[in-house]
Scaffold this active site. Structure first.
Site, PDB file in Angstrom:
ATOM      1  N   LYS A  25       0.859  -1.188   0.000  1.00  0.00           N
ATOM      2  CA  LYS A  25       0.000   0.000   0.000  1.00  0.00           C
ATOM      3  C   LYS A  25       0.897   1.240   0.000  1.00  0.00           C
ATOM      4  CE  LYS A  25      -4.345   1.247   2.259  1.00  0.00           C
ATOM      5  NZ  LYS A  25      -5.126   1.101   3.486  1.00  0.00           N
TER       6      LYS A  25
HETATM    7  O1  G3P Z   1      -7.669   1.951   5.315  1.00  0.00           O
HETATM    8  C1  G3P Z   1      -8.121   3.137   4.740  1.00  0.00           C
HETATM    9  C2  G3P Z   1      -9.502   3.592   5.171  1.00  0.00           C
HETATM   10  O2  G3P Z   1     -10.455   2.605   4.970  1.00  0.00           O
HETATM   11  C3  G3P Z   1      -9.577   4.335   6.458  1.00  0.00           C
HETATM   12  O3  G3P Z   1     -10.902   4.583   6.874  1.00  0.00           O
HETATM   13  O4  G3P Z   1     -12.510   5.276   8.595  1.00  0.00           O
HETATM   14  O5  G3P Z   1     -10.087   5.873   8.881  1.00  0.00           O
HETATM   15  O6  G3P Z   1     -11.477   7.022   7.178  1.00  0.00           O
HETATM   16  P1  G3P Z   1     -11.262   5.740   7.940  1.00  0.00           P
END
Ligand code: G3P
Length: 224
Positions: free
Chosen positions: A84
């Site tokens: 990633k």
């Molecule tokens: O892993 C990336 C993403 O899904 C993060 O989500 O909830 O931290 O905005 P969030």
């Protein structure tokens, strides 16, 4: 559409993988930091808990040479790993080089179609388009997803559009409507996909009626 779990929690991966419906796991530095365990150890345990799944593990350097070194290290841990990479200039350069080496990548922190275009051109396996973080600021995160899917399909890119930063089941349904290739979500959201109050009410009624009639699926045991 593939379903990924967005977590660093190995137990959650084990439980969800047991349902037979997840195709991979995404992690990020925040999720890994929450585990209180080592990065390599956690990612390898996730690979084991989700056999054959695509497991995203993120580089943390922001300068090209250091990013490349980290990416090669992470990719060497397990064949299921997808590296990633953040959507920054050295990140896109890194994705192009990893693509040439046959290493799968997931470009993260993508919010616009122009960013997604660069990721697709570099050969990203997955383009992680964040929705929740846009909605948090009263934007419409799903707009960029729809346009990115259209761009990828219309121009024949091989990248898969991955809807990230999913906050609730409605995001999953919207991702389907946009024809996104993948949606990644926290365990709590995945578990919510099972739920409907009418399912619970309906099942309770079925079981009560069945029991009331004294029925059985199996023939009565014959005693000699
Ligand atoms: O892993 C990336 C993403 O899904 C993060 O989500 O909830 O931290 O905005 P969030």
């Amino acid at each position: 559409m593939k379903l990924f779990l967005d977590t660093g929690d190995v137990e959650e991966v084990r439980r969800a993988a047991g349902w037979g419906v997840i195709d991979g796991v995404t992690t990020n530095p925040t999720l890994i930091a929450k585990t209180g365990r080592g990065f390599r150890e956690t990612v390898l345990a996730i690979c084991e808990a989700c056999p054959g799944g695509a497991i995203s593990a993120e580089v943390v350097a922001t300068e090209f040479d250091a990013m490349l070194k980290e990416a090669l290290e992470i990719a060497s841990w397990h064949e299921q790993i997808v590296v990633k990479v953040p959507m920054i200039e050295p990140g896109i350069r890194l994705v192009a080089q990893l693509t040439d080496r046959g290493i799968r990548t997931n470009v993260t922190l993508v919010f616009s179609v122009s960013q997604a275009l660069l990721a697709a051109k570099a050969g990203a396996t997955y383009i992680s388009n964040f929705v929740g973080r846009v909605d948090d600021f009263s934007g419409d995160g799903m707009e960029a997803v729809a346009s990115t899917v259209e761009m990828v399909e219309a121009h024949g890119f091989e990248s898969e559009v991955l809807v990230a930063s999913v906050r609730h089941p409605q995001h999953v349904v919207q991702a389907l409507a946009c024809r996104a290739h993948v949606a990644t979500m926290p365990y709590a959201v995945l578990a919510q996909l099972f739920k409907h109050p009418l399912t619970d009410i309906g099942l309770e009624r079925f079981l009560k009626d069945w029991e009331g009639a004294g029925l059985s699926i199996f023939p009565p045991k014959v005693t000699a």
